[in-house]
Design a protein around this motif. Sequence first.
Motif, short mmCIF file in Angstrom:
data_model
loop_
_atom_site.label_atom_id
_atom_site.label_comp_id
_atom_site.label_asym_id
_atom_site.label_seq_id
_atom_site.Cartn_x
_atom_site.Cartn_y
_atom_site.Cartn_z
N UNK A 286 21.94 -67.47 59.90
CA UNK A 286 23.04 -66.53 60.04
C UNK A 286 23.14 -65.73 58.75
N UNK A 287 23.41 -64.44 58.86
CA UNK A 287 23.61 -63.62 57.66
C UNK A 287 24.35 -62.35 58.06
N UNK A 288 24.72 -61.57 57.06
CA UNK A 288 25.19 -60.22 57.31
C UNK A 288 24.00 -59.27 57.24
N UNK A 289 24.12 -58.17 57.97
CA UNK A 289 23.03 -57.21 58.01
C UNK A 289 23.17 -56.15 56.93
N UNK A 290 22.42 -55.07 57.10
CA UNK A 290 22.44 -53.97 56.14
C UNK A 290 23.84 -53.38 56.05
N UNK A 291 24.21 -52.97 54.85
CA UNK A 291 25.53 -52.37 54.64
C UNK A 291 25.46 -50.85 54.79
N UNK A 292 26.51 -50.32 55.38
CA UNK A 292 26.63 -48.87 55.52
C UNK A 292 26.91 -48.23 54.16
N UNK A 293 26.42 -47.02 53.93
CA UNK A 293 26.77 -46.30 52.69
C UNK A 293 28.25 -45.98 52.60
N UNK A 294 28.98 -46.18 53.71
CA UNK A 294 30.43 -45.96 53.69
C UNK A 294 31.16 -47.04 52.87
N UNK A 295 30.53 -48.20 52.69
CA UNK A 295 31.14 -49.28 51.92
C UNK A 295 30.98 -49.01 50.42
N UNK A 296 32.01 -49.28 49.67
CA UNK A 296 31.94 -49.04 48.22
C UNK A 296 31.11 -50.13 47.55
N UNK A 297 30.40 -49.79 46.47
CA UNK A 297 29.63 -50.80 45.73
C UNK A 297 30.49 -51.96 45.25
N UNK A 298 31.73 -51.67 44.87
CA UNK A 298 32.62 -52.73 44.40
C UNK A 298 32.91 -53.75 45.50
N UNK A 299 33.20 -53.25 46.70
CA UNK A 299 33.48 -54.15 47.81
C UNK A 299 32.23 -54.92 48.21
N UNK A 300 31.08 -54.27 48.22
CA UNK A 300 29.83 -54.95 48.56
C UNK A 300 29.58 -56.11 47.58
N UNK A 301 29.85 -55.86 46.32
CA UNK A 301 29.69 -56.92 45.31
C UNK A 301 30.63 -58.09 45.60
N UNK A 302 31.87 -57.77 45.96
CA UNK A 302 32.85 -58.80 46.30
C UNK A 302 32.40 -59.60 47.51
N UNK A 303 31.90 -58.90 48.52
CA UNK A 303 31.47 -59.56 49.75
C UNK A 303 30.26 -60.45 49.51
N UNK A 304 29.29 -59.94 48.78
CA UNK A 304 28.10 -60.73 48.48
C UNK A 304 28.45 -62.00 47.70
N UNK A 305 29.40 -61.87 46.78
CA UNK A 305 29.83 -63.04 46.01
C UNK A 305 30.49 -64.08 46.91
N UNK A 306 31.26 -63.61 47.88
CA UNK A 306 31.93 -64.52 48.82
C UNK A 306 30.91 -65.25 49.69
N UNK A 307 29.89 -64.52 50.16
CA UNK A 307 28.85 -65.13 50.98
C UNK A 307 28.07 -66.16 50.16
N UNK A 308 27.73 -65.80 48.94
CA UNK A 308 26.98 -66.70 48.05
C UNK A 308 27.77 -67.99 47.81
N UNK A 309 29.06 -67.85 47.54
CA UNK A 309 29.90 -69.02 47.31
C UNK A 309 29.97 -69.89 48.55
N UNK A 310 30.06 -69.28 49.71
CA UNK A 310 30.12 -70.04 50.95
C UNK A 310 28.84 -70.83 51.18
N UNK A 311 27.70 -70.20 50.91
CA UNK A 311 26.43 -70.88 51.10
C UNK A 311 26.29 -72.07 50.14
N UNK A 312 26.85 -71.93 48.96
CA UNK A 312 26.72 -72.98 47.95
C UNK A 312 27.74 -74.10 48.12
N UNK A 313 28.94 -73.75 48.56
CA UNK A 313 30.04 -74.73 48.56
C UNK A 313 30.62 -75.00 49.95
N UNK A 314 30.37 -74.11 50.90
CA UNK A 314 31.00 -74.25 52.21
C UNK A 314 32.43 -73.75 52.25
N UNK A 315 32.89 -73.13 51.16
CA UNK A 315 34.26 -72.66 51.08
C UNK A 315 34.33 -71.15 51.26
#
Length: 321
Positions: A286-315
């Motif tokens: 399971x993963x997220x797909x390609x991001x639209x250019x409509x999304x801001x780089x700041x939000x993409x960074x936040x989202x990627x960090x959340x996904x990474x944390x979930x994969x590592x901790x389950x939280x």
Amino acid sequence: MKKALIMWGSLVLCLFLLTSCGQVFSGGQLQKAGLLVPDTINDQVWGTKGYKGLLKIQSTYDIDVYYKEGMNSQLVVERAVKEFSKKGVNLIFGHGNEYAEYFNQISAQYPDIQFISFNGDAQNENTTSLNFEGYAMGFFGGMVAGEMTSTNIVGIIAAFEWQPEVKGFIDGVNFQNDEANVKIHYVENWDDAHKAAGLMDKLVIEKADVVYPAGDGYNVPVIEKVKEHGLYAIGYVSDQSHLGKSAVLTSTIQYVDHLYEIVAEQFHNGELQSGNLSFDFQDDVISLGAYSPELSPTFIQQLNAAVKKYKETGNLPKEPS
């Protein structure tokens, strides 16, 4: 005489061990594989992914594989399984949750076949159900919707109420944007594109500007209508950014074909468990797909960090309420 008996006993034991080792290590446990799909392998979403998984198994193990479409009742499934059995198939995938019940009823008749279904309840020794943990997938998609809505109204066109990604999506929207309101409509079917289109019209009237069509048989037509109205969508099951990079903000992807490979390898090695097995981001299915250019780089960074944390901790950023 005792010596002779001991030698004979040792010979029998050696022959037994050799025979057992041959069954495990001869490279022939997976003999042939079969696939049953309720509709078609040409839907470009769920059915197509199952077919691609079957082809990967064929390539990896150099075996014969078979598939049948339109397998949508107990009777036709029983006929197909009987035919597969005669061909020497010993691993059968039923590509949907309905097959769990079908296989529970007939699997005892075929003890040499392992039956695989999806998102169901496998009850017998030679049945396995593969369950995608959809909550987190929906949660991250909901975060994107909550971030990008301008009207603070987000819509879901779900197949069924029991889908965990629906609850996850709602919670993700509310986590990201506590002012957002989520409108939910149910198709009560995975494939009814006509009904889904009518529900999309309702969401337009309700001023929803981000839509999550959580049904593999109708998500593409819904996304096309989303584009017609200049709105945003979250793709489902496949990476659907090719439908419109500006319109499709991201997709919640299930790598069904890769899961087929995982299951085939476990079965081939004698490691596949019966019962209900769960798979999530941590299993790389399971993963997220390609991001639209409509999304801001700041939000993409936040989202990627959340996904990474979930994969590592389950939280997740916010646990279920």
